[in-house]
Design a protein around this motif. Structure first.
Motif, PDB file in Angstrom:
ATOM      1  N   ARG A 203      71.182  11.005 -54.770  1.00 50.18           N
ATOM      2  CA  ARG A 203      69.738  10.828 -54.849  1.00 50.18           C
ATOM      3  C   ARG A 203      69.481   9.343 -55.087  1.00 50.18           C
ATOM      4  N   ILE A 205      67.276   5.941 -55.750  1.00 53.16           N
ATOM      5  CA  ILE A 205      66.053   5.376 -56.309  1.00 53.16           C
ATOM      6  C   ILE A 205      66.027   3.886 -55.989  1.00 53.16           C
ATOM      7  N   VAL A 226      61.341   6.927 -47.802  1.00 55.22           N
ATOM      8  CA  VAL A 226      60.750   7.969 -48.640  1.00 55.22           C
ATOM      9  C   VAL A 226      60.851   9.326 -47.956  1.00 55.22           C
ATOM     10  N   MET A 231      63.327   7.751 -53.673  1.00 50.01           N
ATOM     11  CA  MET A 231      62.251   7.613 -54.649  1.00 50.01           C
ATOM     12  C   MET A 231      62.068   6.141 -54.968  1.00 50.01           C
ATOM     13  N   LEU A 242      60.981  10.196 -64.469  1.00 53.05           N
ATOM     14  CA  LEU A 242      61.261  10.745 -63.138  1.00 53.05           C
ATOM     15  C   LEU A 242      62.326  11.833 -63.207  1.00 53.05           C
TER      16      LEU A 242
END
Length: 245
Positions: A203, A205, A226, A231, A242
């Protein structure tokens, strides 16, 4: 979001590398770039960070050595601002001056320690993955006061190459002891950090702090990232919320 671990980029994510480049390059300009006054130091800094020749990425890809890429960047900088060409001997003196100003200025990003402590208190595993040498980056974390909490897990010397190759993200997860899908990677580069992490199964960021970016980022590229699952935050302080902490 359910995660077990957070991996961090180091430069301009946990450590204020841009700030440390300032005094290092100002010292270089005073000694080697006589046509550049202090009022133009911001131009030198911007050119160095932009690395138009992609010399650092060549190093991260395993195509050139660390000294070779920095030597090439030094000569490119001199060529742009009227400095002398540096042979091996001259470059050694240049690099010593640069490194003195650079390493003595390493400090943690303002909210880094607090955020790292919050993640650790929540029981998450924390580590670092960077496109530089492991020992060098470990010393950077130590100087910034983060070395006892953020272990340096994977550098460009670990596998012989670095980001954006997916293997380095997977190796960092292996060493962190977490599954990629349950691991977050945080970095200040959209493509090389956040997008690359998502493509590797993590994931991603993107830490898009206010202020001048190292390179221009097109709004369409941000939208595409995005849509891929990246993120976007503007400070490290947004990350615990978050993650639902």
């Amino acid at each position: 979001m359910t995660v077990d671990g957070v991996l961090f980029d180091i430069d301009d994510t946990l450590v204020d590398t841009r700030g440390a480049f300032g005094p290092a390059l100002a010292g270089i300009a005073r000694r080697y770039l006589p046509e550049v006054g202090p009022d133009r130091d911001h131009e030198v800094l911007a050119a160095w960070r932009a690395d138009a020749g992609n010399h650092f990425q060549a190093y991260a890809d395993g195509r050139v050595g660390y000294r070779e890429q920095r030597h090439a960047r030094a000569n490119a900088l001199h060529d742009a601002f009227g400095g002398p060409e540096l042979d091996e001997v001259a470059y050694a003196a240049w690099d010593e001056l640069f490194e003195q100003g650079f390493s003595s200025s390493w400090t943690a990003i303002e909210d880094a320690e607090k955020v790292v402590d919050l993640l650790l208190e929540a029981g998450l595993a924390v580590g670092a993955l960077s496109n530089a040498g492991s020992a060098y980056q470990a010393s950077k974390l130590a100087r910034a006061g983060l070395g006892d909490r953020v272990p340096m897990l994977v550098g460009v010397d670990t596998l012989g190459f670095g980001k954006p190759h997916p293997e380095v993200f997977l190796e960092a997860c292996r060493r962190l002891g977490t599954e990629p899908a349950r691991t977050v990677y945080v970095g200040d580069e959209l493509d090389g950090d956040a997008v690359a992490a998502v493509r590797a199964g993590l994931r991603g960021i993107w830490l898009d702090r206010p202020g001048p970016r190292r390179r221009l980022v097109d709004a369409a590229d941000v939208d595409a990232a995005v849509n891929q699952g990246v993120m976007v935050v503007t400070s490290l302080g947004e990350i615990p919320g978050l993650l639902g902490l």
